[in-house]
Scaffold this motif. Sequence first.
Motif, PDB file in Angstrom:
ATOM      1  N   LYS A  29      -3.103  -2.367   8.463  1.00 42.55           N
ATOM      2  CA  LYS A  29      -4.230  -3.307   8.590  1.00 42.55           C
ATOM      3  C   LYS A  29      -4.990  -3.013   9.885  1.00 42.55           C
ATOM      4  CE  LYS A  29      -5.464  -8.012   7.626  1.00 42.55           C
ATOM      5  NZ  LYS A  29      -5.064  -9.135   6.819  1.00 42.55           N
TER       6      LYS A  29
ATOM      7  N   SER B 132     -11.793  -6.569  -2.516  1.00 46.11           N
ATOM      8  CA  SER B 132     -10.881  -7.624  -2.951  1.00 46.11           C
ATOM      9  C   SER B 132     -11.235  -8.963  -2.297  1.00 46.11           C
ATOM     10  CB  SER B 132      -9.443  -7.223  -2.599  1.00 46.11           C
ATOM     11  OG  SER B 132      -8.633  -8.359  -2.598  1.00 46.11           O
TER      12      SER B 132
ATOM     13  N   ILE C 282      -7.143   0.186   9.322  1.00 44.83           N
ATOM     14  CA  ILE C 282      -8.364   0.054   8.508  1.00 44.83           C
ATOM     15  C   ILE C 282      -9.376  -0.870   9.199  1.00 44.83           C
ATOM     16  CG2 ILE C 282      -7.587  -1.832   6.966  1.00 44.83           C
ATOM     17  CD1 ILE C 282      -9.400   1.194   5.635  1.00 44.83           C
ATOM     18  N   ASN C 283      -8.867  -1.897   9.857  1.00 43.30           N
ATOM     19  CA  ASN C 283      -9.777  -2.839  10.532  1.00 43.30           C
ATOM     20  C   ASN C 283     -10.567  -2.189  11.666  1.00 43.30           C
ATOM     21  OD1 ASN C 283      -9.519  -5.020   8.922  1.00 43.30           O
ATOM     22  ND2 ASN C 283      -7.948  -6.045  10.161  1.00 43.30           N
TER      23      ASN C 283
ATOM     24  N   SER D  70      -8.595  -0.012  -7.739  1.00 41.42           N
ATOM     25  CA  SER D  70      -9.048   0.983  -6.763  1.00 41.42           C
ATOM     26  C   SER D  70      -9.583   2.216  -7.479  1.00 41.42           C
ATOM     27  CB  SER D  70      -7.915   1.404  -5.827  1.00 41.42           C
ATOM     28  OG  SER D  70      -7.385   0.274  -5.193  1.00 41.42           O
TER      29      SER D  70
ATOM     30  N   VAL E  73      -7.197  -7.291   2.849  1.00 40.25           N
ATOM     31  CA  VAL E  73      -6.014  -6.430   2.912  1.00 40.25           C
ATOM     32  C   VAL E  73      -4.756  -7.308   2.937  1.00 40.25           C
ATOM     33  CG1 VAL E  73      -4.790  -4.710   4.308  1.00 40.25           C
ATOM     34  CG2 VAL E  73      -7.278  -4.587   4.060  1.00 40.25           C
TER      35      VAL E  73
ATOM     36  N   LEU F 287      -6.673   0.924   0.771  1.00 41.36           N
ATOM     37  CA  LEU F 287      -6.977  -0.059   1.822  1.00 41.36           C
ATOM     38  C   LEU F 287      -8.472  -0.389   1.862  1.00 41.36           C
ATOM     39  CD1 LEU F 287      -4.691   1.465   4.576  1.00 41.36           C
ATOM     40  CD2 LEU F 287      -4.513  -0.880   3.717  1.00 41.36           C
ATOM     41  N   SER F 288      -9.301   0.635   1.697  1.00 41.60           N
ATOM     42  CA  SER F 288     -10.740   0.336   1.748  1.00 41.60           C
ATOM     43  C   SER F 288     -11.130  -0.501   0.529  1.00 41.60           C
ATOM     44  CB  SER F 288     -11.585   1.604   1.878  1.00 41.60           C
ATOM     45  OG  SER F 288     -11.290   2.467   0.819  1.00 41.60           O
TER      46      SER F 288
ATOM     47  N   ASP G 116      -9.328  -2.902  -0.835  1.00 40.10           N
ATOM     48  CA  ASP G 116      -9.016  -4.306  -0.543  1.00 40.10           C
ATOM     49  C   ASP G 116      -9.886  -4.853   0.584  1.00 40.10           C
ATOM     50  OD1 ASP G 116      -7.303  -4.403  -2.604  1.00 40.10           O
ATOM     51  OD2 ASP G 116      -5.504  -4.884  -1.445  1.00 40.10           O
ATOM     52  N   LEU G 117     -10.168  -4.014   1.572  1.00 37.41           N
ATOM     53  CA  LEU G 117     -11.008  -4.478   2.694  1.00 37.41           C
ATOM     54  C   LEU G 117     -12.419  -4.834   2.207  1.00 37.41           C
ATOM     55  CD1 LEU G 117     -11.187  -4.577   5.926  1.00 37.41           C
ATOM     56  CD2 LEU G 117     -12.411  -2.408   5.671  1.00 37.41           C
TER      57      LEU G 117
ATOM     58  N   LYS H  91     -13.769  -1.160  10.173  1.00 41.56           N
ATOM     59  CA  LYS H  91     -14.388  -2.114   9.248  1.00 41.56           C
ATOM     60  C   LYS H  91     -15.926  -2.027   9.268  1.00 41.56           C
ATOM     61  CE  LYS H  91     -14.241  -6.928   7.904  1.00 41.56           C
ATOM     62  NZ  LYS H  91     -13.574  -8.210   8.045  1.00 41.56           N
TER      63      LYS H  91
ATOM     64  N   TYR I  83       0.823  -1.213   0.000  1.00 40.52           N
ATOM     65  CA  TYR I  83       0.000   0.000   0.000  1.00 40.52           C
ATOM     66  C   TYR I  83       0.858   1.265   0.000  1.00 40.52           C
ATOM     67  CZ  TYR I  83      -3.341  -3.600   0.799  1.00 40.52           C
ATOM     68  OH  TYR I  83      -4.083  -4.735   0.628  1.00 40.52           O
TER      69      TYR I  83
END
Length: 585
Positions: free
Chosen positions: A96, A83, A99-100, A45, A87, A76-77, A79-80, A103, A4
């Motif tokens: 991680k 994807s 971003i978590n 993205s 992440v 990040l958002s 992939d969270l 979530k 990232y």
Amino acid sequence: MSLYYEAAAVLANADNTGGSLKSRIYKQSGRKSSPAQLFALVTESAKWSVVLKDVVEKSGLLAEEKKLSPILALLLSHDLLISKNGVAAPANHVLKLAINRHKARLSAEFTKARIARGHPTLESFKNAVTDGENKTSLAGSGKRIQHPRWVRVNTLKTTVAEQLATTFPGYERTNDLSDVLCAPASSKIYYLDGNIPNLLAFPSKVDLSKSAAYKSGHLIFQDKASCFPAYFLDIKPEDGDVIDGCAAPGNKTTHAAAIVSEQLSKNGGSGDGRKVIAFEKDKARARILSKMVKLASADDIVSIRSGHDFLATKPDADDFQHVGAIMLDPSCSGSGIVGRDDSLQMHLPDPSLGTQQGAKPKGKKRKRDQEGISVAQSSSTIKLELDETVPEETTVQDKFAERLSALSSFQLRMLCHAMRFPKVCKITYSTCSVYFEENEGVVFQALLSSVAKDRGWRILKRQDQVEGMKKWNIRGLWEDGKLQKLGMTDQERHHVLEACIRCNKGTGDGTMGFFVAALIRDEDAPSEMAASYEKCAIEVLAHVEDNEWNGFGHEEPSKEEETVVTASESGTGKKNKKRPRRQKI
Ligand SMILES: C[S@@+](CC[C@H](N)C(=O)[O-])C[C@H]1O[C@@H](n2cnc3c(N)ncnc32)[C@H](O)[C@@H]1O
């Protein structure tokens, strides 16, 4: 550095590499992440950035996570939320963890965004974004348009009337395609196409992938433009067998089979043994072809040549003595495919939004300033070419030109090979490319080749084309400087261009970028047209020799030694000089 941070640095041009996305990624060595990984993360993205910008802003993520820049938040958002693998960082990685922590809020905002756009499932949301939702607007109207879901009704199994009654009860017909392109969420409308029989368009948000009719092969997802070649071939009973020279995954093959089958049923259903012979050089792709053919119930008509190189076929072999028509859709740059664009736009979240009353977050100077990603960028849009367009940065451009030249030489060889089949009197040549070199350029050179001259091949004039193609108004284009030595009169050139068909992507026609032309000849009759082109053949052959296919990907030439006519020989009638990996065209 993590994937990232590296992707964010590429976007922010932190190391001043400059240029297109590809050159920023590929010119810089020493990164931990692979170029392919970086490219995929950034482009995917960007596709979702209109949605994710909103989601991130509403979640208040940036107000609370000082370590996150707008770019990092977006990547990040993505992939969270989208994807498949989540992440790509260890559980205790600082990004991680950051971003978590958000979530639940991010997921809730993402679900709201999906529903507000009328998508019942993540799958249909993904399909719509892949098809270009969030991008195009209808020229002049300012209305946002979405690439429609084109559905070919598979007449080997069903009819349009049957499908409208069973799969689409309650759908209303519109005679204006733009209604479908601009359809608000959950509109139950369809458009019956005016060019291609048995083709329907639905709003992109309609999710048919789970319908029984799609799963059972009654409906086939096929872009309108991709339906042109089989229809344009205008297969008649007297054409006998048909070859599809480049078949997988098989949409055009099954379309051709459906047309042949309709003729058989008109003849009282008596099978006269006519076949669609489908070549696919790549064995893995041939397996997909085989599945598609079975699913479409075309296996009685289609005979698959798995792992067979069309270029290695012997035109006068017994197997092909009843072949009267060839459909040729060779590998191409794919530049017309919707969803693959030449430029990237990434809409970034504004960090001042999502805080209480929009107040700027307090505290120390934000960490994100120190990452080489300026806050000045924070509420902006990053615009970046995917490929190099700046002439002075020659590395990528050179590779692109080389690739295009190799592709067009390969395509020309395929087309000229098709012209050699003794009984064949019609060929369609198509690509999903927008480039002249792969399209009109190939057709002009093929028409000027010695095989065209010897066998009387000519272009199928617009007035002689099947109705739906005759009335299609986007015709071939000329690009100055690409084939200067053509030596045709303006009238001859216009006549060929008017016979060629193009489709543009992102327009009110709802098609992808595409090209198709039809070549014909009268059996045993040399053509006047070819004779008038004779004077130009020397120069064109010289061009072809210069741009010989140099092999990449899966389209390598066959190893067999082939006959070549050099430029000077073609003018003097001398033939049959042997040279490996060359071909008389
Ligand atoms: C553009 S795709 C064809 C798409 C297909 N016509 C359809 O509508 O589903 C080109 C295909 O041709 C195959 N191909 C490339 N060179 C070939 C060759 N020399 N002989 C046979 N197949 C070839 C490629 O593996 C690829 O599957």
